[in-house]
Design an enzyme around this catalytic site. Structure first.
Site, PDB file in Angstrom:
ATOM      1  N   ARG A  99      16.671   9.900 -14.329  1.00  9.45           N
ATOM      2  CA  ARG A  99      15.576   9.691 -15.032  1.00  9.45           C
ATOM      3  C   ARG A  99      14.275   9.206 -14.194  1.00  9.45           C
ATOM      4  O   ARG A  99      13.278   9.287 -14.743  1.00  9.45           O
ATOM      5  CB  ARG A  99      15.715   8.543 -16.162  1.00  9.45           C
ATOM      6  CG  ARG A  99      16.730   8.595 -17.073  1.00  9.45           C
ATOM      7  CD  ARG A  99      17.273   7.432 -17.745  1.00  9.45           C
ATOM      8  NE  ARG A  99      17.612   6.280 -16.684  1.00  9.45           N
ATOM      9  CZ  ARG A  99      17.715   5.053 -17.064  1.00  9.45           C
ATOM     10  NH1 ARG A  99      17.483   4.649 -18.089  1.00  9.45           N
ATOM     11  NH2 ARG A  99      18.375   4.196 -16.064  1.00  9.45           N
TER      12      ARG A  99
ATOM     13  N   GLU B 165      11.137  -4.075  -9.270  1.00  9.86           N
ATOM     14  CA  GLU B 165      10.236  -4.950  -9.515  1.00  9.86           C
ATOM     15  C   GLU B 165       9.077  -5.195  -8.801  1.00  9.86           C
ATOM     16  O   GLU B 165       9.425  -5.255  -7.235  1.00  9.86           O
ATOM     17  CB  GLU B 165      11.065  -6.502  -9.529  1.00  9.86           C
ATOM     18  CG  GLU B 165      12.000  -6.625 -10.827  1.00  9.86           C
ATOM     19  CD  GLU B 165      12.658  -8.152 -10.730  1.00  9.86           C
ATOM     20  OE1 GLU B 165      12.160  -8.863  -9.794  1.00  9.86           O
ATOM     21  OE2 GLU B 165      13.234  -8.500 -11.529  1.00  9.86           O
TER      22      GLU B 165
ATOM     23  N   HIS C 113     -12.517  -6.047   5.739  1.00 14.75           N
ATOM     24  CA  HIS C 113     -13.008  -7.033   4.928  1.00 14.75           C
ATOM     25  C   HIS C 113     -12.283  -8.533   4.913  1.00 14.75           C
ATOM     26  O   HIS C 113     -11.228  -8.526   5.170  1.00 14.75           O
ATOM     27  CB  HIS C 113     -13.249  -6.718   3.350  1.00 14.75           C
ATOM     28  CG  HIS C 113     -14.064  -5.103   3.249  1.00 14.75           C
ATOM     29  ND1 HIS C 113     -13.657  -4.572   2.258  1.00 14.75           N
ATOM     30  CD2 HIS C 113     -15.083  -4.835   3.781  1.00 14.75           C
ATOM     31  CE1 HIS C 113     -14.468  -3.518   2.366  1.00 14.75           C
ATOM     32  NE2 HIS C 113     -15.370  -3.635   3.307  1.00 14.75           N
TER      33      HIS C 113
ATOM     34  N   LYS D 218      -3.836 -11.398   0.634  1.00 10.75           N
ATOM     35  CA  LYS D 218      -3.801 -10.248  -0.225  1.00 10.75           C
ATOM     36  C   LYS D 218      -2.252  -9.538   0.059  1.00 10.75           C
ATOM     37  O   LYS D 218      -1.699  -9.671   1.040  1.00 10.75           O
ATOM     38  CB  LYS D 218      -4.728  -9.128   0.281  1.00 10.75           C
ATOM     39  CG  LYS D 218      -6.323  -9.519   0.056  1.00 10.75           C
ATOM     40  CD  LYS D 218      -6.949  -8.539   0.511  1.00 10.75           C
ATOM     41  CE  LYS D 218      -8.477  -8.904   0.683  1.00 10.75           C
ATOM     42  NZ  LYS D 218      -9.446  -7.777   1.124  1.00 10.75           N
TER      43      LYS D 218
ATOM     44  N   TYR E  59      -4.211  -4.293  -5.213  1.00  9.04           N
ATOM     45  CA  TYR E  59      -3.723  -5.659  -4.421  1.00  9.04           C
ATOM     46  C   TYR E  59      -3.873  -6.882  -5.191  1.00  9.04           C
ATOM     47  O   TYR E  59      -4.812  -6.804  -5.851  1.00  9.04           O
ATOM     48  CB  TYR E  59      -4.407  -5.648  -3.308  1.00  9.04           C
ATOM     49  CG  TYR E  59      -6.087  -5.509  -3.329  1.00  9.04           C
ATOM     50  CD1 TYR E  59      -6.786  -6.585  -3.023  1.00  9.04           C
ATOM     51  CD2 TYR E  59      -6.778  -4.135  -3.430  1.00  9.04           C
ATOM     52  CE1 TYR E  59      -8.182  -6.339  -2.839  1.00  9.04           C
ATOM     53  CE2 TYR E  59      -7.898  -4.006  -3.452  1.00  9.04           C
ATOM     54  CZ  TYR E  59      -8.669  -5.012  -3.340  1.00  9.04           C
ATOM     55  OH  TYR E  59     -10.264  -4.886  -3.302  1.00  9.04           O
TER      56      TYR E  59
ATOM     57  N   ASP F 299     -20.220  -0.866   4.942  1.00  9.57           N
ATOM     58  CA  ASP F 299     -19.133  -0.941   6.065  1.00  9.57           C
ATOM     59  C   ASP F 299     -19.804  -0.352   7.062  1.00  9.57           C
ATOM     60  O   ASP F 299     -19.216  -0.553   8.291  1.00  9.57           O
ATOM     61  CB  ASP F 299     -17.925  -0.187   5.417  1.00  9.57           C
ATOM     62  CG  ASP F 299     -17.182  -1.124   4.540  1.00  9.57           C
ATOM     63  OD1 ASP F 299     -17.328  -2.275   4.279  1.00  9.57           O
ATOM     64  OD2 ASP F 299     -16.229  -0.571   3.667  1.00  9.57           O
TER      65      ASP F 299
END
Length: 195
Positions: free
Chosen positions: A23, A28, A66, A76, A136, A174
């Site tokens: 399928r 998780e 960043h 993060k 994130y 940037d």
């Protein structure tokens, strides 16, 4: 999930258990309990995520490098849900034995890997596929007044972004970040950023 340590302490690669059958697949993508048990044990403290972000970019887009300045520093947990990106964390903690060093990780929709970037690191990525959807989790809310960055095209960092220079697409913001040699980091290895 399996948690893999990298060459820089605190930067981690996470590989979820993926269950596949005719399928498709299931896994998780995040469990606070398992994250606390496995990642928290390695870090020595818990991470409480408060904000989820998503971006879509086309081939050649480079975002970063960043970070948010204290007192609004962020960890993060990043992943690519469509396409492929090269994700990078650069240590910018003054006094760190790995200051200016980086860890990179290929994140794809097929490998389902996640990359944990701790506080005190600059973060960026390059899109290697036609398009990429990038998600994130952050453990601090976005504060535009604390926004910071170092140049994603700084050759002294030694990052192979796997994109030809003439194909790189950067935001105007940037293109204005300083190179590491001109950068005065707001982070210190001797200050607990999670206190």
């Amino acid at each position: 999930m399996e948690v893999i340590k990298t060459d820089i302490e605190g930067v981690l690669v996470i590989e979820p258990r993926v269950f596949k059958d005719a399928r498709g697949y299931f896994f998780e993508s995040f469990s606070q309990r398992e994250f606390d048990e496995k990642v928290g044990a390695i870090l020595g403290h818990k991470i409480n995520f408060v904000q989820d972000n998503e971006s879509m970019s086309s081939y050649g887009v480079m975002r970063g490098l960043h970070f948010q300045c204290p007192p609004f520093t962020q960890s993060k947990l990043v992943r690519c849900v469509k396409g492929a990106v090269l994700d990078v964390a650069v240590d910018i903690r003054k006094g760190s034995p790995t200051y200016g060093k980086h860890v990179s990780c290929l994140l794809t929709e097929d490998n389902h890997k996640q990359f944990f970037v701790p506080r005190g690191f600059a973060h960026g990525f390059a899109v290697l596929s036609e398009t990429a959807v990038f998600q994130y989790k952050c453990d601090e809310f976005y504060h535009p007044e604390a926004d910071g960055g170092i140049s994603i095209v700084d050759d002294s960092l030694g990052i192979d972004w796997q994109i030809p220079t003439d194909k790189a697409i950067l935001s105007e913001k940037d293109t204005k970040h300083e190179c590491l040699k001109d950068f005065d980091s707001p982070f210190d290895i001797n200050v607990d950023l999670y206190a």
